[in-house]
Write a protein that holds these residues in place. Structure first.
Motif, short mmCIF file in Angstrom:
data_model
loop_
_atom_site.label_atom_id
_atom_site.label_comp_id
_atom_site.label_asym_id
_atom_site.label_seq_id
_atom_site.Cartn_x
_atom_site.Cartn_y
_atom_site.Cartn_z
N ALA A 162 26.30 -13.03 -4.65
CA ALA A 162 25.49 -14.22 -4.97
C ALA A 162 25.88 -14.77 -6.19
O ALA A 162 26.40 -14.26 -6.95
CB ALA A 162 23.96 -13.91 -4.67
N LYS A 166 22.19 -17.67 -4.77
CA LYS A 166 22.59 -18.20 -3.54
C LYS A 166 23.74 -17.57 -3.05
O LYS A 166 24.63 -17.32 -3.70
CB LYS A 166 22.88 -19.69 -3.66
CG LYS A 166 23.20 -20.41 -2.19
CD LYS A 166 23.27 -22.03 -2.60
CE LYS A 166 23.69 -22.52 -1.41
NZ LYS A 166 23.93 -24.14 -1.63
N THR A 170 28.38 -20.43 0.57
CA THR A 170 27.42 -21.27 0.96
C THR A 170 27.50 -22.49 -0.03
O THR A 170 26.63 -23.38 -0.23
CB THR A 170 26.11 -20.91 1.17
OG1 THR A 170 25.55 -20.41 -0.01
CG2 THR A 170 26.09 -19.75 2.20
N HIS A 171 28.33 -22.25 -1.12
CA HIS A 171 28.41 -23.10 -2.35
C HIS A 171 29.28 -24.49 -1.85
O HIS A 171 28.96 -25.64 -2.38
CB HIS A 171 28.56 -22.62 -3.46
CG HIS A 171 27.66 -21.74 -4.05
ND1 HIS A 171 26.73 -21.78 -4.96
CD2 HIS A 171 27.33 -20.34 -3.72
CE1 HIS A 171 25.89 -20.77 -5.17
NE2 HIS A 171 26.13 -19.90 -4.27
#
Length: 401
Positions: A162, A166, A170-171
């Motif tokens: 992460a 997050k 997914t960034h």
């Protein structure tokens, strides 16, 4: 079947036969449940699964081509040192791989070379998070957006890592994950594309609809691969598997192929069970890596690639990458660790510019250094305290020479 899944633990979670039967009766529902669980775990708008990470990457590229605004965008930027199958997929999609050097200190893109490579012809930038080490996304994303290109995070080796709380993958605009042998979440094969923006879901879904359903034979083969790989990770099995050359399979072009089918329902059920324990598996890998890092980083001939600066990162250390000062020393350490029964690796061995001469149009000193000096150390659950002591002792013995 129940006995098989008990044997696979703790690489996989035991699945009673009764759990697999619903997947066989309602295959579409099993895969849909897995996708939904992935979406919840990753916090992504949608997840799509396929027979392999390479298949998923290929379908994503075709989706970008089909629904892109500018047909002149035909280039995909890749790290000069990464899995060679990625370059093959780009070529298979009718696109042009463009190589950018990376830093031995962090595995991050060379920002100057990246900026020079970006243009109106760039379709996508692939940002790889290698060995479970999160890379800084923000600076690469900014450059990609300025050029009108999309950012694909390759988190094949990093599910569960992460940045700022997050998950990696997914960034960027899209995330790519692998479910193949040796990955954080393994189902004996498989791949995932996650879509961050709901506006892009339809385009990807249309491409996925072209995939044929897998055969029952494919399910059995996937489970068999997972069982074989799990057995190979056992200390006794590793010795036999490496003597047969299993550790070199990914080095040869013959192993870079992929089939364009969907993920099997049996794999989806295995994935569902493993996903519940992924964070625990990753915590164990991280603990093993940290026990190795503390003594090894004290040696002046060892460099352990650092994490992204200025970012709150949580690595998982699928394997622990180590860079030493020369190719000769790397080979000496590899031989000593190998003789001691340690599952040491050298990964790809060559840069993409060496493997694909037509792509060699620049200078890649960082990638060259990594290819010549990299060792990777195991962090999986079979690594014991005695193994860690043995690894450290071998490195210290080479310092004394």
């Amino acid at each position: 079947m129940t006995a098989l899944f008990r044997h696979l633990a703790p690489v996989t979670t035991p699945l009673p036969t009764a759990t697999l039967l619903p997947a066989l009766r309602a295959p579409t529902a099993a895969v849909a449940r897995f996708c939904h669980s992935l979406e919840q775990y990753l916090g992504a708008a949608n997840c799509f699964v396929a027979a392999s990470g390479r298949t998923a990457f290929y379908l994503l590229l075709k989706s970008l081509q089909t629904h892109g605004l500018d047909p002149a965008r035909c280039k995909v930027i890749l790290p000069a040192y990464t899995c060679p199958a990625l370059a093959k997929v780009v070529l298979d999609a009718g696109l042009q791989p463009c190589l950018v050097d990376i830093s031995p200190a962090t595995f991050a893109y060379d920002p100057t070379q990246l900026a020079q490579q970006l243009s109106r012809q760039t379709l996508a930038v692939l940002l790889v998070h290698p060995f479970g080490l999160p890379q800084a996304v923000a600076p690469v994303k900014m450059l990609a957006e300025q050029a009108g290109a999309v950012l694909i995070e390759d988190a094949a080796q990093s599910m569960g890592a992460a940045i700022a709380g997050k998950p990696v993958g997914t960034h960027g605009d899209y995330g790519l994950f692998s479910l193949g042998p040796g990955k954080p979440l393994s189902t004996g094969g498989g791949g995932i594309v996650c879509v961050r923006d709901a506006a892009n879901v339809r385009a990807v879904a249309e491409q996925w609809q072209t995939l044929p359903a897998p055969s029952k034979r494919a399910s059995l083969l996937a489970v068999a691969r997972l069982a074989a790989f799990t057995a190979a990770f056992h200390p006794q099995g590793w010795w036999l598997a490496t003597r047969a050359g299993a550790h070199r399979v990914g080095e040869h072009a013959a192993s870079w192929g992929y089939v364009q089918t969907r993920l099997t329902p049996a794999q989806a059920m295995i994935g569902l069970a493993q996903l519940l324990h992924l964070d625990a598996y990753n915590a164990q890998r991280r603990a093993t890596a940290e026990r190795l890092i503390e003594p090894l980083q004290q040696l002046d001939f060892v460099h352990i690639p650092g994490l992204a600066q200025g970012e709150q990162t949580a690595p998982i250390y699928l394997r622990l990458p180590i860079l030493v000062t020369s190719h000769a020393l790397r080979e000496q350490l590899f031989g000593a660790l190998w003789a001691a029964g340690i599952g040491v690796g050298r990964m790809y061995g060559r840069t993409l510019a060496e493997i694909f001469p037509s792509l060699n149009v620049g200078s890649y000193p960082g990638a060259d250094a990594i290819a010549q000096q990299l060792l990777t150390l195991p962090t999986h659950h079979f690594v014991t305290a005695q193994d860690i002591d043995r690894i450290v002792q071998i490195f210290r013995q080479h310092k004394a020479r």
